[in-house]
Design a protein around this motif. Structure first.
Motif, PDB file in Angstrom:
ATOM      1  N   VAL A 164       1.306 -39.130 -57.062  1.00 17.16           N
ATOM      2  CA  VAL A 164       1.011 -39.740 -55.768  1.00 17.16           C
ATOM      3  C   VAL A 164      -0.318 -40.497 -55.776  1.00 17.16           C
ATOM      4  O   VAL A 164      -0.381 -41.674 -55.396  1.00 17.16           O
ATOM      5  N   ILE A 165      -1.399 -39.834 -56.181  1.00 21.99           N
ATOM      6  CA  ILE A 165      -2.706 -40.486 -56.161  1.00 21.99           C
ATOM      7  C   ILE A 165      -2.740 -41.712 -57.081  1.00 21.99           C
ATOM      8  O   ILE A 165      -3.182 -42.791 -56.654  1.00 21.99           O
ATOM      9  N   PRO A 166      -2.283 -41.622 -58.336  1.00 24.88           N
ATOM     10  CA  PRO A 166      -2.281 -42.820 -59.188  1.00 24.88           C
ATOM     11  C   PRO A 166      -1.469 -43.978 -58.602  1.00 24.88           C
ATOM     12  O   PRO A 166      -1.889 -45.140 -58.684  1.00 24.88           O
ATOM     13  N   HIS A 167      -0.312 -43.679 -58.006  1.00 31.10           N
ATOM     14  CA  HIS A 167       0.530 -44.747 -57.449  1.00 31.10           C
ATOM     15  C   HIS A 167      -0.080 -45.340 -56.182  1.00 31.10           C
ATOM     16  O   HIS A 167       0.039 -46.551 -55.941  1.00 31.10           O
ATOM     17  N   LEU A 168      -0.724 -44.511 -55.362  1.00 33.55           N
ATOM     18  CA  LEU A 168      -1.394 -45.041 -54.177  1.00 33.55           C
ATOM     19  C   LEU A 168      -2.566 -45.932 -54.575  1.00 33.55           C
ATOM     20  O   LEU A 168      -2.795 -46.984 -53.962  1.00 33.55           O
ATOM     21  N   GLN A 169      -3.301 -45.527 -55.600  1.00 33.88           N
ATOM     22  CA  GLN A 169      -4.422 -46.342 -56.076  1.00 33.88           C
ATOM     23  C   GLN A 169      -3.939 -47.691 -56.576  1.00 33.88           C
ATOM     24  O   GLN A 169      -4.572 -48.727 -56.336  1.00 33.88           O
ATOM     25  N   GLU A 170      -2.813 -47.677 -57.263  1.00 35.39           N
ATOM     26  CA  GLU A 170      -2.265 -48.923 -57.798  1.00 35.39           C
ATOM     27  C   GLU A 170      -1.763 -49.840 -56.682  1.00 35.39           C
ATOM     28  O   GLU A 170      -2.000 -51.051 -56.704  1.00 35.39           O
ATOM     29  N   LYS A 171      -1.106 -49.267 -55.694  1.00 37.79           N
ATOM     30  CA  LYS A 171      -0.522 -50.091 -54.636  1.00 37.79           C
ATOM     31  C   LYS A 171      -1.567 -50.588 -53.644  1.00 37.79           C
ATOM     32  O   LYS A 171      -1.529 -51.742 -53.213  1.00 37.79           O
ATOM     33  N   PHE A 172      -2.496 -49.698 -53.285  1.00 37.26           N
ATOM     34  CA  PHE A 172      -3.490 -50.062 -52.278  1.00 37.26           C
ATOM     35  C   PHE A 172      -4.881 -50.164 -52.901  1.00 37.26           C
ATOM     36  O   PHE A 172      -5.842 -49.556 -52.442  1.00 37.26           O
ATOM     37  N   GLU A 173      -4.957 -50.911 -53.973  1.00 41.62           N
ATOM     38  CA  GLU A 173      -6.243 -51.086 -54.651  1.00 41.62           C
ATOM     39  C   GLU A 173      -7.269 -51.634 -53.678  1.00 41.62           C
ATOM     40  O   GLU A 173      -7.027 -52.616 -52.966  1.00 41.62           O
ATOM     41  N   ASN A 174      -8.440 -50.977 -53.645  1.00 41.45           N
ATOM     42  CA  ASN A 174      -9.480 -51.341 -52.683  1.00 41.45           C
ATOM     43  C   ASN A 174      -9.967 -52.754 -52.911  1.00 41.45           C
ATOM     44  O   ASN A 174     -10.340 -53.129 -54.006  1.00 41.45           O
ATOM     45  N   LYS A 175      -9.979 -53.537 -51.847  1.00 39.16           N
ATOM     46  CA  LYS A 175     -10.478 -54.908 -51.910  1.00 39.16           C
ATOM     47  C   LYS A 175     -11.367 -55.159 -50.701  1.00 39.16           C
ATOM     48  O   LYS A 175     -10.937 -55.059 -49.575  1.00 39.16           O
ATOM     49  N   GLY A 176     -12.627 -55.487 -50.963  1.00 35.48           N
ATOM     50  CA  GLY A 176     -13.501 -55.894 -49.864  1.00 35.48           C
ATOM     51  C   GLY A 176     -14.527 -54.864 -49.448  1.00 35.48           C
ATOM     52  O   GLY A 176     -15.563 -55.215 -48.917  1.00 35.48           O
ATOM     53  N   SER A 177     -14.270 -53.564 -49.681  1.00 33.97           N
ATOM     54  CA  SER A 177     -15.254 -52.558 -49.295  1.00 33.97           C
ATOM     55  C   SER A 177     -15.026 -51.274 -50.081  1.00 33.97           C
ATOM     56  O   SER A 177     -13.932 -51.025 -50.591  1.00 33.97           O
ATOM     57  N   PHE A 178     -16.081 -50.487 -50.175  1.00 34.93           N
ATOM     58  CA  PHE A 178     -16.016 -49.202 -50.857  1.00 34.93           C
ATOM     59  C   PHE A 178     -16.552 -48.124 -49.926  1.00 34.93           C
ATOM     60  O   PHE A 178     -17.633 -48.260 -49.369  1.00 34.93           O
ATOM     61  N   THR A 179     -15.775 -47.069 -49.772  1.00 33.32           N
ATOM     62  CA  THR A 179     -16.221 -45.916 -49.002  1.00 33.32           C
ATOM     63  C   THR A 179     -16.480 -44.764 -49.962  1.00 33.32           C
ATOM     64  O   THR A 179     -15.619 -44.409 -50.763  1.00 33.32           O
ATOM     65  N   LYS A 180     -17.677 -44.216 -49.893  1.00 30.67           N
ATOM     66  CA  LYS A 180     -18.049 -43.115 -50.777  1.00 30.67           C
ATOM     67  C   LYS A 180     -18.545 -41.941 -49.927  1.00 30.67           C
ATOM     68  O   LYS A 180     -19.094 -42.139 -48.846  1.00 30.67           O
ATOM     69  N   MET A 181     -18.375 -40.744 -50.455  1.00 28.66           N
ATOM     70  CA  MET A 181     -18.726 -39.548 -49.703  1.00 28.66           C
ATOM     71  C   MET A 181     -19.415 -38.548 -50.612  1.00 28.66           C
ATOM     72  O   MET A 181     -19.096 -38.453 -51.796  1.00 28.66           O
ATOM     73  N   VAL A 182     -20.362 -37.814 -50.052  1.00 29.37           N
ATOM     74  CA  VAL A 182     -21.007 -36.735 -50.795  1.00 29.37           C
ATOM     75  C   VAL A 182     -21.266 -35.568 -49.844  1.00 29.37           C
ATOM     76  O   VAL A 182     -21.494 -35.770 -48.641  1.00 29.37           O
ATOM     77  N   ASN A 183     -21.199 -34.365 -50.367  1.00 29.61           N
ATOM     78  CA  ASN A 183     -21.496 -33.163 -49.593  1.00 29.61           C
ATOM     79  C   ASN A 183     -22.775 -32.517 -50.113  1.00 29.61           C
ATOM     80  O   ASN A 183     -22.937 -32.337 -51.326  1.00 29.61           O
ATOM     81  N   LEU A 184     -23.685 -32.195 -49.200  1.00 28.05           N
ATOM     82  CA  LEU A 184     -24.871 -31.412 -49.538  1.00 28.05           C
ATOM     83  C   LEU A 184     -24.714 -30.032 -48.925  1.00 28.05           C
ATOM     84  O   LEU A 184     -24.469 -29.903 -47.721  1.00 28.05           O
ATOM     85  N   GLN A 185     -24.848 -28.986 -49.742  1.00 28.12           N
ATOM     86  CA  GLN A 185     -24.683 -27.618 -49.281  1.00 28.12           C
ATOM     87  C   GLN A 185     -26.060 -27.027 -48.935  1.00 28.12           C
ATOM     88  O   GLN A 185     -26.967 -27.047 -49.767  1.00 28.12           O
ATOM     89  N   THR A 186     -26.193 -26.516 -47.715  1.00 33.72           N
ATOM     90  CA  THR A 186     -27.444 -25.866 -47.316  1.00 33.72           C
ATOM     91  C   THR A 186     -27.178 -24.430 -46.902  1.00 33.72           C
ATOM     92  O   THR A 186     -26.062 -24.077 -46.507  1.00 33.72           O
ATOM     93  N   THR A 187     -28.208 -23.607 -46.972  1.00 36.12           N
ATOM     94  CA  THR A 187     -28.108 -22.231 -46.491  1.00 36.12           C
ATOM     95  C   THR A 187     -29.478 -21.768 -46.033  1.00 36.12           C
ATOM     96  O   THR A 187     -30.501 -22.324 -46.419  1.00 36.12           O
ATOM     97  N   GLY A 188     -29.478 -20.754 -45.157  1.00 25.50           N
ATOM     98  CA  GLY A 188     -30.736 -20.199 -44.679  1.00 25.50           C
ATOM     99  C   GLY A 188     -31.342 -20.950 -43.513  1.00 25.50           C
ATOM    100  O   GLY A 188     -32.484 -20.682 -43.137  1.00 25.50           O
ATOM    101  N   ILE A 189     -30.595 -21.865 -42.917  1.00 24.74           N
ATOM    102  CA  ILE A 189     -31.096 -22.625 -41.773  1.00 24.74           C
ATOM    103  C   ILE A 189     -29.943 -22.868 -40.803  1.00 24.74           C
ATOM    104  O   ILE A 189     -28.838 -23.239 -41.219  1.00 24.74           O
TER     105      ILE A 189
END
Length: 418
Positions: A164-189
Motif C-alpha cells: 500500500v505505502i509504496p503504491h501510494l507513494q508512486e501514484k501520489f508523488e509529492n509535487k510542490g510541497s513537503f510536509t515533515k513531522m517530528v516528535n519530542l518526548q518530554t517528562t517531569g513537567i
C-alpha cells in the motif's frame, strides 16, 4: 492528498477490541505526506458500510478500509465493495495458491469456505497476503484509490509496508510541497507548565503546527512543518527544535519514538556503568522495563522487590530503628534502600522507590500518591519526594517513569530537584 480510514466491525464499536489499525494506518500515511482527514468505525451492517463508502469516496482521494474480509457470515466488506463499485467477484488462482500454502504449512485441509476467499472484485488489483487467507484489495477509479485489508493487525501491517505505502507513494508523488513531522518526548513537567515555558507560540512556530499530547508518562510535542522543499522542511524542524530545547531542554529525553528506558540503557552502556534497583511500591516495574531492552545484562545487575519492612531490613540492611522512626515511606529509607542494593550488588548506581500508591494506606502526613526515590553512587546518596494522584495503577506508572527520569538526570548532570 486527503484520506479517510474506515474500520469495519461491531467488536470495535462496543469496545471489545481497540482500534489500533486506524492509528497505525494514520501514522504511516502522514509519513508519506498524505493528509488524514477523518477515521470512522462502522458496524457489521451492509447498508451502513455502503453508505460510509459513498460518503468517504465522495470527499477524499484515498479511502482505506480494514476488517470484514474474513470467510464468515458477518464479514460483509467484500460484497459491499462489489455493490458499491458495481462489479463482480472472479476467481484468482494466485490467491488460492496462497491459501493452500498456508493450510499445507499448518497441516490442514483447505475447506470450501476458505477456497471462496480466492474470489476478488474483477476491477481490483489483489494485495497478496502471505500471513493469512484473506487477500487485500486495491481499486483505482476517477484518479482515486480504494484499499481494503484484513482486520488482523499483523496481516494489515504487512500489506501496508509491502504494497500500500509504496503504491501510494508512486501514484501520489509529492509535487510542490513537503510536509515533515517530528516528535519530542518530554517528562517531569506538566502540560500547562511546558506551554508557559515555551512562550509565544507564534514566535516559536510561525506557520508550523505543534500539538501537546500528554499522558501519564509525560508530554509529547508533535511538530509539523510544510515547506516547498524537503531541505527547507528539515531546516525549519531543526530551528523549532533548537528553540524548544533552549527553553525546556532538560525535560526533553528523546526525539522520535524512543522511550525513556531505551535512553537510559544507551547512556549506561556507552559509559560502561551498571545499575541495581530496589523497588517497593512499583513491584518490579522499573526492572521490567529496563530488562525489556536487548543487551540489558551489560548494565543491569539485579533488582530487588522489597515490599515488606522485613525484606528491607533482611535483604537491603535498612536500619529497623529508622523505619520505626520515619516510616518505610520516607527520604531516609529511600536512601538506605538505594545504598543497600548498590552495596550487595557492587554496581555503580543504586536506585530505590518506596511509596503509598493507594487507594488505601494514606494519612494526613503521608497521603496516597506520596513516593520517595533514592539514588546513590560512589560520590553521593540523595532522595527525591513526589506526590502523584489517587489512582493506584497510574501512580505505579508515573512513579516508574519518575524513577527512570531521576537516573537520566543524574547521568546527564541535570539538577535532580527541578
Amino acid at each position: 492528498m486527503s484520506a479517510h480510514i474506515i474500520t469495519v466491525g461491531d467488536e470495535i464499536l462496543i469496545g471489545q477490541t481497540m482500534n489500533t489499525n486506524a492509528a497505525y494506518i494514520g501514522s504511516k500515511l502522514v509519513e508519506i505526506q498524505i493528509d488524514v482527514k477523518k477515521t470512522s468505525v462502522v458496524a457489521d451492517v451492509r447498508e451502513d458500510i455502503i453508505n460510509e463508502f459513498k460518503e468517504c469516496w465522495q470527499k477524499n482521494d484515498i479511502v482505506i478500509v480494514t476488517g470484514g474480509l474474513g470467510p464468515t457470515h458477518d464479514d460483509l466488506t467484500l460484497p459491499c465493495i462489489v455493490e458499491f463499485f458495481n462489479t463482480k467477484l472472479v476467481h484468482n488462482e494466485d490467491v488460492l495458491k496462497d491459501i493452500e500454502k498456508i493450510f499445507h504449512k499448518r497441516g490442514r485441509e483447505v475447506t470450501k469456505v476458505n477456497k471462496e476467499q480466492a474470489l476478488v472484485p474483477e476491477i481490483a488489483t489483489v494485495i497478496r497476503n502471505p500471513l493469512g487467507t484473506a487477500p487485500g484489495v486495491w481499486i483505482e477509479k476517477d484518479n482515486k484509490v480504494f484499499v481494503a485489508m484484513p482486520g488482523v493487525p499483523f496481516e494489515m501491517m504487512n500489506m501496508m509496508k509491502t504494497f500500500v505505502i509504496p503504491h501510494l507513494q508512486e501514484k501520489f508523488e509529492n509535487k510542490g510541497s513537503f510536509t515533515k513531522m517530528v516528535n519530542l518526548q518530554t517528562t517531569g513537567i506538566a502540560e500547562s507548565t511546558l506551554f508557559e515555558r515555551l512562550g509565544d507560540m507564534n514566535e516559536l512556530l510561525g506557520n508550523a503546527k505543534m500539538a501537546f499530547l500528554p499522558s501519564q508518562y509525560g508530554v509529547k510535542l508533535r511538530i509539523t512543518v510544510t515547506e516547498e522543499t524537503e531541505e527547507e522542511a528539515n531546516g525549519r524542524l531543526i530551528e523549532i527544535e533548537q528553540k524548544i530545547r533552549s527553553k525546556a531542554g532538560k525535560y526533553v529525553y528523546a526525539k522520535g519514538k524512543k522511550n525513556l528506558e531505551e535512553v537510559i540503557a544507551n547512556i549506561l552502556t556507552e559509559r560502561g556503568l551498571t545499575i541495581s534497583i530496589a523497588e517497593s511500591c512499583t513491584g518490579g516495574n522499573v526492572c521490567n522495563l529496563l530488562t525489556n531492552i536487548s543487551g540489558s545484562s551489560k548494565f543491569f545487575e539485579r533488582g530487588v522487590v522489597s515490599y515488606s519492612n522485613g525484606s528491607k531490613v533482611e535483604i537491603l540492611k535498612v536500619d529497623e530503628d529508622l523505619i520505626s522512626e520515619h516510616g518505610a515511606v520516607s527520604s531516609e529509607i529511600a536512601m538506605q534502600m538505594a545504598e543497600g542494593v548498590r552495596s550487595i550488588s557492587g554496581t555503580d548506581i543504586g536506585l530505590s522507590i518506596t511509596g503509598i500508591l493507594g487507594p488505601t494506606g494514606g494519612s494526613p502526613n503521608k497521603p496516597v500518591g506520596l513516593v520517595y526515590f533514592g539514588l546513590c553512587d560512589e560520590n553521593l546518596c540523595t532522595s527525591k519526594k513526589m506526590i502523584f494522584g489517587d489512582d493506584r495503577i497510574l501512580n505505579k506508572q508515573r512513579a516508574t517513569q519518575a524513577a527512570l527520569d531521576l537516573v537520566r538526570r543524574h547521568l546527564l548532570g541535570i539538577n535532580l530537584d527541578e
